[in-house]
Design a protein around this motif. Structure first.
Motif: not given
Length: 462
Positions: A35-36, A129-134, A152-155, A162-165
């Motif tokens: 993200f940075l 996915y169970a573990n999501t970061m926005v 950005e949405e990450y899993y 990790i995967l990015r949406k």
């Protein structure tokens, strides 16, 4: 089963980074770092409108993220830190003062990030996915109203992956010489091309990553070195692990006990337990470990490889070859089920590590691919349904001892698989992985990293 071929690198499965959790520490750090980098690509006009960075954590990232240090990992990633070069002492020092903010520089702008910018969202998020970061860069529009400048949405999907949406299906850009997605296909490739397992794995790794044969060997040696450093540190370090449980380290005590039992039949088993606990306790303390395939299971393979090196006296070449066999099994589980505790419970972590360890031992012993398959199948079979229920959200109880138990099961799986004809094994590895996936799908989410059931409810007794 997944119909596409496996395109995972050995060095993505075995990753160097800080504990205690690949899903909750390494994955979020990598996502925040990504993200940075994307913030740095924004035009200056957008950055001038920006005010704050906010990170929202869902699933078990929210439920047990505090205990796993997810908030520290996110801050570290936004500061530009990477898992394999992070100083674990510096990482543990982050967010000690809840009033402190950390400067995140993007171009000519600087944003302060602190605890108030990281949100643990217990509500369910609509995500595959169970573990999501926005992650969001927020600011103000011309009318003074709220404005999202980048989101950005990450899993975090286990093992630090990790995967990015929008990029979930990203994979190898080149064709592999020997593609496979199942153990059946892997064995067909070996038979059709008259290859050893090491030759196939090496050829695919070279095609996938562009490494030379020498570089692959050097990097596997580096992974083994980091594993064994974690074991040695854990055998030296005494005291109490971080967190409210105040769990005492046990590895040094076991090691000393084993050294004093020169003529006991228990000596070998106590050594193995000590080595596995040592690496796992280092993980729980936030030390540098290797995902194998996850940080929560980072004691099994290090313990077994340390035993193989120092008790069986296998040389580097044998250990390297065994690591490729372990990787092949890890690939198959990740590809066709999951190595994530949030999706599979602990059978996805310790169960996979035990199967990988069984394959490692069997390959090092010079046994056939059929025996390797049988050993891995037995390793998974006897972890089916295992919950992930960490007390207090810490990777300590029951996680540390589970690493030792998983290694012992791996050794027994090796013995069982090589005690008769592998062809007499009734259940294939592909079949047990399919069962594993179905079991994880049916398991209640309470038993998958959320600390809402099982042993986690015993927290008041600790």
């Amino acid at each position: 089963m997944n119909n596409s071929p496996i395109t995972t690198s050995i060095f993505d499965l075995f990753k160097i980074g800080p504990g205690p959790s690949s899903s909750h520490t390494i994955g979020p750090m990598k996502a925040a770092f990504d993200f940075l980098q994307r913030l740095g690509q924004l035009p200056e006009t957008s950055l001038q409108q920006a005010a704050d960075i906010h990170v929202h954590l869902y699933g078990s990232l929210s439920a047990t993220g505090k205990g796993h240090g997810t908030d520290r990992a996110v801050v570290a990633g936004l500061l530009g830190w990477k898992p394999d070069t992070t100083d674990p002492v510096a990482l543990l020092a982050l967010l000690k003062d809840p009033a402190q903010t950390y400067p995140v520089r993007v171009g000519e702008r600087e944003f302060g990030v602190g605890p108030e910018h990281i949100h643990f969202e217990r509500k369910r998020y609509d995500s595959p996915y169970a573990n999501t970061m926005v992650m969001r860069l927020a600011g103000s529009g011309p009318d003074g109203g709220p404005l999202t400048l980048l989101e950005e949405e990450y899993y975090s999907v286990g093992g630090g992956f990790i995967l990015r949406k929008g990029e979930e299906q990203a994979g190898s850009s080149g064709a592999l010489p020997y593609p496979y997605g199942t153990m059946k296909e892997l064995k067909t490739q070996l038979d059709d091309h008259h290859l050893t397992l090491e030759q196939l794995m090496l050829a695919n790794e070279m095609a996938l990553t562009g490494r030379t044969r020498k570089q692959v060997f050097q990097d596997i040696d580096r992974i083994l070195d980091f594993m064994h450093k974690a074991v040695r540190r854990g055998l030296r370090h005494r005291g109490i692990l971080p967190g409210s449980i105040r769990l005492h380290r046990k590895a040094p005590v076991l090691y000393k006990q084993a050294c004093g039992l020169a003529h006991s039949s228990d000596r070998f088993l106590i050594f193995l337990n000590a080595y596995c606990l040592a690496a796992s306790e280092e993980n729980a303390a936030g030390g540098i470990v290797v995902t194998a395939p996850t940080s929560g299971a980072s004691g099994v393979i290090p313990g077994l490889t340390y035993l193989a090196r120092h008790h069986f006296h296998y040389d580097r070449a044998v250990l390297r070859s065994g690591m490729m066999a372990a990787a092949a099994v890890g690939f198959l589980v990740k590809h066709n089920a999951s190595i994530s505790g949030a999706e599979m419970g602990c059978m996805g972590e310790i169960g996979t590590a035990s199967a990988m360890g069984a394959a490692f031992l069997t390959h090092c012993a010079g046994k056939s691919i059929d025996a390797i398959e049988a050993a891995a199948e037995i390793g998974i079979e006897h972890h089916l349904g295992m919950t992930c229920d960490p007390i207090g959200g810490y990777v300590q109880i029951p996680c540390i001892e589970r690493n030792a138990m998983g290694a012992v099961k791996a050794y027994n799986a090796f013995l069982l698989a090589t005690s008769g004809l592998p062809s007499h094994q009734k259940i294939s590895l592909d079949a047990v992985i399919k069962v594993m996936k179905a079991t994880g799908r049916d398991m209640s989410t309470k038993y998958k990293e959320t600390s809402e059931a099982g042993l986690a409810l015993s927290a008041t007794e600790c």
